[in-house]
Design a protein around this motif. Structure first.
Motif, PDB file in Angstrom:
ATOM      1  N   ASN A  84      15.798  38.409  90.423  1.00  0.00           N
ATOM      2  CA  ASN A  84      15.602  37.622  91.628  1.00  0.00           C
ATOM      3  C   ASN A  84      16.872  36.805  91.852  1.00  0.00           C
ATOM      4  N   ILE A  85      17.396  36.841  93.070  1.00  0.00           N
ATOM      5  CA  ILE A  85      18.683  36.171  93.322  1.00  0.00           C
ATOM      6  C   ILE A  85      18.625  34.677  93.007  1.00  0.00           C
ATOM      7  N   CYS A  86      17.442  34.091  93.180  1.00  0.00           N
ATOM      8  CA  CYS A  86      17.353  32.647  92.959  1.00  0.00           C
ATOM      9  C   CYS A  86      17.634  32.284  91.504  1.00  0.00           C
ATOM     10  N   GLN A  87      17.433  33.274  90.597  1.00  0.00           N
ATOM     11  CA  GLN A  87      17.637  32.977  89.179  1.00  0.00           C
ATOM     12  C   GLN A  87      19.105  32.968  88.762  1.00  0.00           C
ATOM     13  N   VAL A  88      19.951  33.535  89.612  1.00  0.00           N
ATOM     14  CA  VAL A  88      21.381  33.540  89.258  1.00  0.00           C
ATOM     15  C   VAL A  88      22.196  32.621  90.159  1.00  0.00           C
ATOM     16  N   VAL A  89      21.509  32.000  91.107  1.00  0.00           N
ATOM     17  CA  VAL A  89      22.206  31.134  92.050  1.00  0.00           C
ATOM     18  C   VAL A  89      22.983  30.042  91.322  1.00  0.00           C
ATOM     19  N   GLY A  90      24.213  29.848  91.711  1.00  0.00           N
ATOM     20  CA  GLY A  90      25.001  28.749  91.179  1.00  0.00           C
ATOM     21  C   GLY A  90      25.704  29.066  89.873  1.00  0.00           C
ATOM     22  N   ASN A  91      25.471  30.228  89.301  1.00  0.00           N
ATOM     23  CA  ASN A  91      26.134  30.561  88.035  1.00  0.00           C
ATOM     24  C   ASN A  91      27.654  30.583  88.172  1.00  0.00           C
ATOM     25  N   ASP A  92      28.121  31.194  89.247  1.00  0.00           N
ATOM     26  CA  ASP A  92      29.572  31.255  89.472  1.00  0.00           C
ATOM     27  C   ASP A  92      30.140  29.869  89.752  1.00  0.00           C
ATOM     28  N   ALA A  93      29.402  29.125  90.575  1.00  0.00           N
ATOM     29  CA  ALA A  93      29.872  27.783  90.923  1.00  0.00           C
ATOM     30  C   ALA A  93      29.945  26.912  89.681  1.00  0.00           C
ATOM     31  N   LYS A  94      28.977  27.085  88.766  1.00  0.00           N
ATOM     32  CA  LYS A  94      28.960  26.299  87.537  1.00  0.00           C
ATOM     33  C   LYS A  94      30.227  26.558  86.734  1.00  0.00           C
ATOM     34  N   LYS A  95      30.648  27.825  86.722  1.00  0.00           N
ATOM     35  CA  LYS A  95      31.843  28.171  85.958  1.00  0.00           C
ATOM     36  C   LYS A  95      33.076  27.479  86.521  1.00  0.00           C
ATOM     37  N   LYS A 134      36.701  32.736 103.375  1.00  0.00           N
ATOM     38  CA  LYS A 134      36.692  32.971 101.928  1.00  0.00           C
ATOM     39  C   LYS A 134      35.355  33.511 101.429  1.00  0.00           C
ATOM     40  N   CYS A 135      34.368  33.629 102.329  1.00  0.00           N
ATOM     41  CA  CYS A 135      33.020  34.036 101.932  1.00  0.00           C
ATOM     42  C   CYS A 135      33.057  35.405 101.236  1.00  0.00           C
ATOM     43  N   THR A 136      32.369  35.457 100.085  1.00  0.00           N
ATOM     44  CA  THR A 136      32.357  36.711  99.314  1.00  0.00           C
ATOM     45  C   THR A 136      31.070  37.502  99.520  1.00  0.00           C
ATOM     46  N   ASP A 137      30.243  37.060 100.465  1.00  0.00           N
ATOM     47  CA  ASP A 137      28.974  37.733 100.770  1.00  0.00           C
ATOM     48  C   ASP A 137      28.030  37.806  99.566  1.00  0.00           C
ATOM     49  N   CYS A 138      28.012  36.757  98.760  1.00  0.00           N
ATOM     50  CA  CYS A 138      27.146  36.780  97.580  1.00  0.00           C
ATOM     51  C   CYS A 138      25.694  36.454  97.925  1.00  0.00           C
ATOM     52  N   LEU A 139      25.479  35.889  99.112  1.00  0.00           N
ATOM     53  CA  LEU A 139      24.131  35.580  99.629  1.00  0.00           C
ATOM     54  C   LEU A 139      23.419  34.414  98.934  1.00  0.00           C
ATOM     55  N   GLU A 140      24.142  33.746  98.038  1.00  0.00           N
ATOM     56  CA  GLU A 140      23.471  32.663  97.306  1.00  0.00           C
ATOM     57  C   GLU A 140      23.064  31.510  98.218  1.00  0.00           C
ATOM     58  N   CYS A 141      23.901  31.216  99.224  1.00  0.00           N
ATOM     59  CA  CYS A 141      23.557  30.114 100.128  1.00  0.00           C
ATOM     60  C   CYS A 141      22.262  30.404 100.887  1.00  0.00           C
ATOM     61  N   TYR A 142      22.088  31.674 101.265  1.00  0.00           N
ATOM     62  CA  TYR A 142      20.846  32.044 101.956  1.00  0.00           C
ATOM     63  C   TYR A 142      19.643  31.858 101.031  1.00  0.00           C
ATOM     64  N   ALA A 143      19.882  32.094  99.736  1.00  0.00           N
ATOM     65  CA  ALA A 143      18.778  31.993  98.785  1.00  0.00           C
ATOM     66  C   ALA A 143      18.363  30.547  98.528  1.00  0.00           C
ATOM     67  N   VAL A 144      19.337  29.629  98.502  1.00  0.00           N
ATOM     68  CA  VAL A 144      18.968  28.234  98.203  1.00  0.00           C
ATOM     69  C   VAL A 144      18.559  27.452  99.435  1.00  0.00           C
ATOM     70  N   CYS A 145      19.008  27.897 100.610  1.00  0.00           N
ATOM     71  CA  CYS A 145      18.765  27.104 101.820  1.00  0.00           C
ATOM     72  C   CYS A 145      17.283  27.118 102.188  1.00  0.00           C
ATOM     73  N   PRO A 146      16.669  25.929 102.353  1.00  0.00           N
ATOM     74  CA  PRO A 146      15.269  25.885 102.740  1.00  0.00           C
ATOM     75  C   PRO A 146      15.047  26.330 104.190  1.00  0.00           C
ATOM     76  N   GLU A 147      16.119  26.396 104.941  1.00  0.00           N
ATOM     77  CA  GLU A 147      16.023  26.823 106.348  1.00  0.00           C
ATOM     78  C   GLU A 147      17.078  27.901 106.566  1.00  0.00           C
ATOM     79  N   SER A 148      16.967  29.008 105.807  1.00  0.00           N
ATOM     80  CA  SER A 148      18.106  29.933 105.721  1.00  0.00           C
ATOM     81  C   SER A 148      18.555  30.491 107.073  1.00  0.00           C
ATOM     82  N   GLN A 149      17.694  30.395 108.092  1.00  0.00           N
ATOM     83  CA  GLN A 149      18.096  30.913 109.402  1.00  0.00           C
ATOM     84  C   GLN A 149      19.233  30.116 110.035  1.00  0.00           C
ATOM     85  N   VAL A 150      19.516  28.932 109.490  1.00  0.00           N
ATOM     86  CA  VAL A 150      20.519  28.084 110.149  1.00  0.00           C
ATOM     87  C   VAL A 150      21.953  28.491 109.802  1.00  0.00           C
ATOM     88  N   ILE A 151      22.096  29.242 108.695  1.00  0.00           N
ATOM     89  CA  ILE A 151      23.443  29.499 108.182  1.00  0.00           C
ATOM     90  C   ILE A 151      24.195  30.548 109.004  1.00  0.00           C
TER      91      ILE A 151
END
Lengths: 280, 286
Positions: free
Chosen positions: B5-16, B228-245
């Motif tokens: 599930n994408i939500c489980q890996v969200v932020g892993n890259d950013a953490k690094k 610079k967007c890498t199309d990782c889709l993580e922002c869509y996964a965390v956003c509570p209103e993902s339609q806004v992005i």
């Protein structure tokens, strides 16, 4: 993502139906939620219940500023509109602070700021709901409600009455007076009976209402400065000839013919104690 | 291959690249804001330190600053009460504040229900429950907003406040509550098992009300570095209103997220490894 007109209408209808269902739910729930038990008394200056529940936004500022543990906000189990302030007189009556901090704190006017004299508050009205239970009515000395009353001698007085049971003793019974009672509930709080026999009732419960067509002649007369129905005629008693009657004065007397004999009779009569009572 | 599930890996890259703290900066700040505000309200009843009195519907700070919730006052108005100046001043200050920082900043930085629904989302991810809309449109909240005003008008009372979990929870924590907890638990379970972001992003009329301010509010999230967007889709996964992005990130016009339902929570700013997002004014070009 285009949607057809058909889909649009169907979606709208779905939402509208759901909303209507929710609205029906809320409206009927609110009917239940706004029935307030008689034991719940609103803070001083509270608007009439109907207006109060539209004005009070349940912020609790009055509760925060109440220096006593009197006011609280209703929770779901209190059967009072949730979040609105109230107190239960039996638990803790209103201490009637001079500066009325709860009214000052209210941001919306649900507690009316025109109330500046706490003695003019009308939170409710104390009534002796059970004269049989009240020991004062049974001839015992109590007067606790009279003694605790912040407007002692005005809102509650003690009246002496005849004790019919013993035939020779007096009753000292507490009497609540409409004009002065603020509904603070200290009397209910202090009542020494297991279940209070004097209770503060919300105004809408304590007060009856006369239809408008009942006019009290003596009040109307005072307002108008004259009799409204027919001109005042001096009342005449149907008395035997030669007698007169003065209700607030001498009572039944002979029409005075100045004579030494009458004076002598008068002085004789004045020895008669019954005659004396009649004259007063 | 194990499906993740994408939500489980969200932020892993950013953490690094940003470190654990950097990748959760706005999340931590939001929690501090939410809990801090609650704590300020609790200082009075718990420790007898009266910095703030009242609750979110109306409060008085340091005996001078009045704040009132315009959503509740509007209900009061529809219920037939002519509004008092104290409350109006308080509501005006609140309105101006949210017109500057963003309408739904209330939702993500102040509202105590956000902690509940975010928790539901957290467990939904941990348990791997698939995100569904449950057929509940995110427009429903506007109907409920209308219903709450209609209800006030029909009943002549602030009817929505009988069921409003936001005020029930906040008032309950400060002034005490009984089975109001049940409603909060119910919404938690609804968000967890039934509809993802069901309460905050689909039903809550308070959020709907504040989103109306978001149409013109000043502070916005900006996908400034969208190249610079890498199309990782993580922002869509965390956003509570993902339609806004999408319009801002993938559109050709302004990179500012203009959608009124963006809550300015800054979660996208946090988790984006290439740092595409940042806060900016709505007037910022590109």
């Amino acid at each position: 993502m285009a949607i057809s007109r058909r889909e649009f209408f169907i979606n709208s209808a779905k939402l509208a139906t759901t909303s209507a269902l929710i609205a029906t739910g809320i409206v009927s729930y609110s009917k239940y939620a706004y029935s307030i038990p008689a034991s719940a008394i609103r803070p001083p200056g509270a608007l009439a219940e109907k207006d109060f529940i539209s004005a009070c936004i349940r912020c609790g500022l009055c509760v925060n500023d109440c220096p006593f543990p009197t006011l609280s906000l209703a929770t779901e189990k209190d059967r009072v509109a949730i979040g609105t302030p109230f107190f239960t007189a039996r638990t803790a009556g209103c201490e009637m602070c001079d500066d009325i901090p709860c009214v000052k704190a209210c941001p919306t006017g649900a507690l009316d700021k025109s109330l500046t004299d706490i003695n003019k508050a009308k939170m409710g009205l104390a009534r002796i709901v059970d004269t049989k239970g009240c020991i004062a009515y049974q001839g015992l000395r109590c007067e606790v409600c009279f003694n605790i009353c912040p407007l002692q001698g005005k809102a509650i007085t003690v009246e002496m009455r005849h004790n019919d049971r013993s035939g020779k003793h007096a009753l000292f019974v507490p009497v609540v007076h409409y004009d002065h009672c603020t509904g603070c509930g200290k009397c209910e709080e202090a009542c020494i009976m297991e279940e209070a026999v004097i209770k503060v009732l919300p105004m809408q419960l304590a007060m009856g209402k006369r239809q408008d067509h009942y006019k009290l002649g003596w009040e109307e007369k005072q307002k108008a400065g004259r009799s409204l129905v027919s001109p005042d005629i001096e009342h005449k008693y149907n008395l035997p000839e030669g007698k007169q009657y003065d209700l607030q004065g001498k009572g039944l007397t002979d029409i005075k013919v100045e004579s030494s004999l009458d004076n002598a009779l008068d002085s004789l009569n004045s020895f008669n104690p019954l005659f004396d009572i009649k004259r007063k | 291959m194990k499906k993740i599930n994408i939500c489980q890996v969200v932020g892993n890259d950013a953490k690094k690249s940003k470190g654990r703290l950097g990748a959760n900066k706005y999340l931590i700040l939001r929690r501090l804001s939410q809990l801090g505000i609650l704590f300020l309200f609790l200082l009075g009843p718990w420790f007898d330190v009266w910095i703030v009195k009242g609750n979110l519907t109306s409060s008085l700070t340091l005996d001078t600053l009045p704040l009132s919730d315009p959503f509740v006052l509007l209900q009061s108005f529809f219920a037939g009460h002519s509004l008092a100046t104290d409350a109006l001043i308080g509501a005006l200050i609140v309105l101006i504040f949210y017109l500057i920082v963003g309408g739904r900043v209330f939702c993500s930085w102040v509202c105590p229900m956000n902690i509940v629904t975010d928790a539901a989302n957290y467990f939904r991810c941990k348990l791997g429950i698939k995100a569904t809309s449950g057929g509940v449109s995110n427009k429903t909240r506007y109907w409920i907003l209308a219903v709450s005003m209609l209800g006030a008008w029909l009943t002549g009372s602030i009817a929505w406040e009988l069921v409003n979990p936001v005020s029930i929870l906040h008032r309950g924590i400060i002034f005490g509550m009984s089975f109001g907890w049940g409603l909060i638990v119910l919404i938690f379970l609804f968000d967890l098992f039934v509809v993802k972001n069901g309460w905050c992003s689909r039903l809550c009329p308070m959020g709907a009300f504040y989103s109306l301010l978001g149409r013109v509010s000043l502070l916005k999230v900006n996908a400034k570095e969208r190249d610079k967007c890498t199309d990782c889709l993580e922002c869509y996964a965390v956003c509570p209103e993902s339609q806004v992005i999408n319009p801002a990130l993938k559109g050709n016009n302004s990179s500012v997220i203009f959608d009124k339902n963006c809550t300015n929570c800054g979660r996208c700013v946090d988790i984006c490894e290439p740092k595409v997002f940042s806060y900016s004014s709505r007037f910022k070009k590109n």
